[in-house]
Design an enzyme around this catalytic site. Sequence first.
Site, PDB file in Angstrom:
ATOM      1  N   ARG A  64      13.785  -0.393   3.516  1.00  0.00           N
ATOM      2  CA  ARG A  64      14.218  -1.445   2.584  1.00  0.00           C
ATOM      3  C   ARG A  64      14.915  -0.910   1.344  1.00  0.00           C
ATOM      4  O   ARG A  64      15.553  -1.659   0.623  1.00  0.00           O
ATOM      5  CB  ARG A  64      13.066  -2.373   2.196  1.00  0.00           C
ATOM      6  CG  ARG A  64      11.822  -1.666   1.745  1.00  0.00           C
ATOM      7  CD  ARG A  64      11.001  -2.558   0.886  1.00  0.00           C
ATOM      8  NE  ARG A  64      11.670  -2.714  -0.396  1.00  0.00           N
ATOM      9  CZ  ARG A  64      11.066  -2.952  -1.531  1.00  0.00           C
ATOM     10  NH1 ARG A  64       9.776  -3.096  -1.557  1.00  0.00           N
ATOM     11  NH2 ARG A  64      11.735  -3.060  -2.653  1.00  0.00           N
ATOM     12  N   ASP A  88       9.108   0.773   4.319  1.00  0.00           N
ATOM     13  CA  ASP A  88       9.322   0.928   2.871  1.00  0.00           C
ATOM     14  C   ASP A  88      10.548   1.788   2.580  1.00  0.00           C
ATOM     15  O   ASP A  88      11.258   1.559   1.597  1.00  0.00           O
ATOM     16  CB  ASP A  88       8.096   1.574   2.217  1.00  0.00           C
ATOM     17  CG  ASP A  88       7.034   0.539   1.874  1.00  0.00           C
ATOM     18  OD1 ASP A  88       7.376  -0.659   1.799  1.00  0.00           O
ATOM     19  OD2 ASP A  88       5.871   0.927   1.678  1.00  0.00           O
ATOM     20  N   TRP A  94       0.883  -1.146   0.000  1.00  0.00           N
ATOM     21  CA  TRP A  94       0.000   0.000   0.000  1.00  0.00           C
ATOM     22  C   TRP A  94       0.929   1.206   0.000  1.00  0.00           C
ATOM     23  O   TRP A  94       1.928   1.240   0.716  1.00  0.00           O
ATOM     24  CB  TRP A  94      -0.858   0.037   1.254  1.00  0.00           C
ATOM     25  CG  TRP A  94      -1.862  -1.068   1.414  1.00  0.00           C
ATOM     26  CD1 TRP A  94      -1.917  -1.942   2.457  1.00  0.00           C
ATOM     27  CD2 TRP A  94      -2.971  -1.385   0.566  1.00  0.00           C
ATOM     28  NE1 TRP A  94      -3.004  -2.774   2.292  1.00  0.00           N
ATOM     29  CE2 TRP A  94      -3.654  -2.456   1.148  1.00  0.00           C
ATOM     30  CE3 TRP A  94      -3.456  -0.862  -0.649  1.00  0.00           C
ATOM     31  CZ2 TRP A  94      -4.786  -3.032   0.577  1.00  0.00           C
ATOM     32  CZ3 TRP A  94      -4.581  -1.431  -1.225  1.00  0.00           C
ATOM     33  CH2 TRP A  94      -5.235  -2.499  -0.608  1.00  0.00           C
ATOM     34  N   HIS A 131       3.518  -1.824   9.653  1.00  0.00           N
ATOM     35  CA  HIS A 131       3.604  -1.854   8.192  1.00  0.00           C
ATOM     36  C   HIS A 131       3.151  -3.207   7.608  1.00  0.00           C
ATOM     37  O   HIS A 131       2.336  -3.249   6.678  1.00  0.00           O
ATOM     38  CB  HIS A 131       5.039  -1.553   7.760  1.00  0.00           C
ATOM     39  CG  HIS A 131       5.189  -1.428   6.289  1.00  0.00           C
ATOM     40  ND1 HIS A 131       4.916  -0.256   5.609  1.00  0.00           N
ATOM     41  CD2 HIS A 131       5.535  -2.327   5.342  1.00  0.00           C
ATOM     42  CE1 HIS A 131       5.115  -0.444   4.320  1.00  0.00           C
ATOM     43  NE2 HIS A 131       5.486  -1.687   4.128  1.00  0.00           N
ATOM     44  N   HIS A 165       0.147  -8.597  -2.588  1.00  0.00           N
ATOM     45  CA  HIS A 165       1.293  -8.914  -1.716  1.00  0.00           C
ATOM     46  C   HIS A 165       1.276 -10.369  -1.297  1.00  0.00           C
ATOM     47  O   HIS A 165       2.155 -10.833  -0.575  1.00  0.00           O
ATOM     48  CB  HIS A 165       1.300  -8.031  -0.466  1.00  0.00           C
ATOM     49  CG  HIS A 165       1.902  -6.699  -0.727  1.00  0.00           C
ATOM     50  ND1 HIS A 165       3.130  -6.321  -0.261  1.00  0.00           N
ATOM     51  CD2 HIS A 165       1.458  -5.677  -1.472  1.00  0.00           C
ATOM     52  CE1 HIS A 165       3.406  -5.104  -0.692  1.00  0.00           C
ATOM     53  NE2 HIS A 165       2.397  -4.688  -1.428  1.00  0.00           N
ATOM     54  N   HIS A 168      -0.984   3.016   3.930  1.00  0.00           N
ATOM     55  CA  HIS A 168      -0.400   2.632   5.224  1.00  0.00           C
ATOM     56  C   HIS A 168      -0.768   3.623   6.327  1.00  0.00           C
ATOM     57  O   HIS A 168      -1.042   3.223   7.460  1.00  0.00           O
ATOM     58  CB  HIS A 168       1.122   2.502   5.099  1.00  0.00           C
ATOM     59  CG  HIS A 168       1.547   1.195   4.501  1.00  0.00           C
ATOM     60  ND1 HIS A 168       1.391  -0.006   5.158  1.00  0.00           N
ATOM     61  CD2 HIS A 168       2.095   0.895   3.299  1.00  0.00           C
ATOM     62  CE1 HIS A 168       1.836  -0.990   4.391  1.00  0.00           C
ATOM     63  NE2 HIS A 168       2.262  -0.469   3.257  1.00  0.00           N
ATOM     64  N   ASP A 191      -1.701  -0.556  -5.107  1.00  0.00           N
ATOM     65  CA  ASP A 191      -1.050   0.089  -3.956  1.00  0.00           C
ATOM     66  C   ASP A 191      -1.432   1.554  -3.836  1.00  0.00           C
ATOM     67  O   ASP A 191      -1.688   2.059  -2.755  1.00  0.00           O
ATOM     68  CB  ASP A 191       0.481   0.076  -4.141  1.00  0.00           C
ATOM     69  CG  ASP A 191       1.118  -1.211  -3.676  1.00  0.00           C
ATOM     70  OD1 ASP A 191       0.430  -2.044  -3.079  1.00  0.00           O
ATOM     71  OD2 ASP A 191       2.331  -1.363  -3.914  1.00  0.00           O
ATOM     72  N   ASP A 226       0.551  -4.519   4.756  1.00  0.00           N
ATOM     73  CA  ASP A 226       0.945  -5.189   3.504  1.00  0.00           C
ATOM     74  C   ASP A 226       0.151  -6.466   3.247  1.00  0.00           C
ATOM     75  O   ASP A 226      -0.264  -6.738   2.125  1.00  0.00           O
ATOM     76  CB  ASP A 226       2.433  -5.556   3.552  1.00  0.00           C
ATOM     77  CG  ASP A 226       3.330  -4.398   3.143  1.00  0.00           C
ATOM     78  OD1 ASP A 226       2.806  -3.357   2.701  1.00  0.00           O
ATOM     79  OD2 ASP A 226       4.566  -4.537   3.256  1.00  0.00           O
ATOM     80  N   HIS A 247       8.104  -8.003   2.897  1.00  0.00           N
ATOM     81  CA  HIS A 247       6.905  -7.229   2.581  1.00  0.00           C
ATOM     82  C   HIS A 247       5.818  -8.030   1.872  1.00  0.00           C
ATOM     83  O   HIS A 247       4.755  -7.495   1.593  1.00  0.00           O
ATOM     84  CB  HIS A 247       7.267  -6.011   1.724  1.00  0.00           C
ATOM     85  CG  HIS A 247       8.082  -4.988   2.469  1.00  0.00           C
ATOM     86  ND1 HIS A 247       7.589  -3.765   2.850  1.00  0.00           N
ATOM     87  CD2 HIS A 247       9.353  -5.030   2.935  1.00  0.00           C
ATOM     88  CE1 HIS A 247       8.526  -3.081   3.492  1.00  0.00           C
ATOM     89  NE2 HIS A 247       9.605  -3.834   3.562  1.00  0.00           N
ATOM     90  N   HIS A 277       0.437  -3.917  -9.893  1.00  0.00           N
ATOM     91  CA  HIS A 277       0.643  -3.851  -8.442  1.00  0.00           C
ATOM     92  C   HIS A 277       0.536  -2.401  -7.942  1.00  0.00           C
ATOM     93  O   HIS A 277      -0.125  -2.126  -6.942  1.00  0.00           O
ATOM     94  CB  HIS A 277       2.029  -4.438  -8.116  1.00  0.00           C
ATOM     95  CG  HIS A 277       2.270  -4.642  -6.669  1.00  0.00           C
ATOM     96  ND1 HIS A 277       2.317  -5.880  -6.088  1.00  0.00           N
ATOM     97  CD2 HIS A 277       2.471  -3.754  -5.676  1.00  0.00           C
ATOM     98  CE1 HIS A 277       2.532  -5.741  -4.789  1.00  0.00           C
ATOM     99  NE2 HIS A 277       2.635  -4.464  -4.510  1.00  0.00           N
TER     100      HIS A 277
HETATM  101 ZN   LIG Z   1       5.684  -2.897   2.351  1.00  0.00          ZN
END
Ligand SMILES: [Zn+2]
Length: 338
Positions: free
Chosen positions: A67, A64, A20, A135, A145, A25, A173, A139, A79, A169
């Site tokens: 990473r 996010d 998302w 988070h 996901h 989120h 999101d 997800d 995720h 995707h």
């Molecule tokens: Zn994520």
Amino acid sequence: MTLIKTLVLGLACANTASAWGVLGHATVAYVAQNYVDSATATWAQGLLGDTSDSFLAKIASWADTYRTTTAGKWSAPLHFIDAEDSPPTSCNIDYDRDCGSTGCSISAVANYTSRIKNSKLSKTDRAEALKFLTHFIGDITQPLHDEALERGGNDITVTFDGYSTDNLHAIWDTYIPQKDVGGSALTDAQTWSRELISAIDSGTYASTKKSWISGDDIADPVTTATRWAADANALVCSVVMPKGVGALQKGDLYPDYYNSVLPTIEMQIAKAGYRLANWLNKLHAASVSKSKRTERDEVEERVALELDGREFLPAPRPLSHAKKIRELHGYDCGHDHH
Ligand SMILES: [Zn+2]
Ligand SMILES: *[C@@H]1O[C@H](CO)[C@@H](O)[C@H](O)[C@H]1NC(C)=O
């Protein structure tokens, strides 16, 4: 015109390195904030060192950002879970088949549920656990996901509202939520969360919300998170691509597809927030009852630190085709919206 389109997509990409987007989120977080007990809120605010009324919303997309850093690259596989099923004819999650030896969203929920409770860990480490949980519980409710097909839809080219993008995707999101809400600032998320909260309290979700958290058990996080993943994965077959990938590529996804999936997107965001609050309430209750600690608790916490979450991973197996493709792609923005 083309330049503007490219800019818009480029910005959206920066927003949504995964999951998302920022809007989704933050909305999950605001919904959760509404349903945590005041003692749970105080506990979470203490861990985060933030007593503001956006304490969860502000950290909801931290994972996010993390990473995409060199130090945080290892966490990218956490995720999602790549269900190796066959949508639209068959959707299912098999933890041993799908999680992978580097971990997935389900093992991550288990790891950080165990870590946030562990009194041997520093406050910084427990705050990290809270940021990850906030988070990942979001997800998991995004159906793509929980799907391996075309790397969670990252490689499915579609057109949305006049823009061609190589990424179904990202449509889920970010583009659909932002089209609906009109922005991605914290204030937009807060406004959206109020609508969802009222639907949970006395609207569309009033009668189903109990089922969203039914059986959720912090003592068995793998089973619980697998149920969450299976719930969202089923939507890949029924809502995301009920007629297969080809049908999504025949024309503009706006407005027909948009209208057909928006209620599901809203429900999934509401669900994630409601689940997150329940999970945190349970975690806080457990940490309070830990004041009657036994020797066994002490030993279990020390052992958990040595294992560092590895006990939650499925047994190693040879890499499948889908997992090899994930490994090959790396996780750079532009082609990856996990
Ligand atoms: Zn994520
Ligand atoms: C559990 O979390 C810690 C801290 O973020 C991390 O170092 C470890 O690799 C995680 N374990 C798994 C199996 O994801």
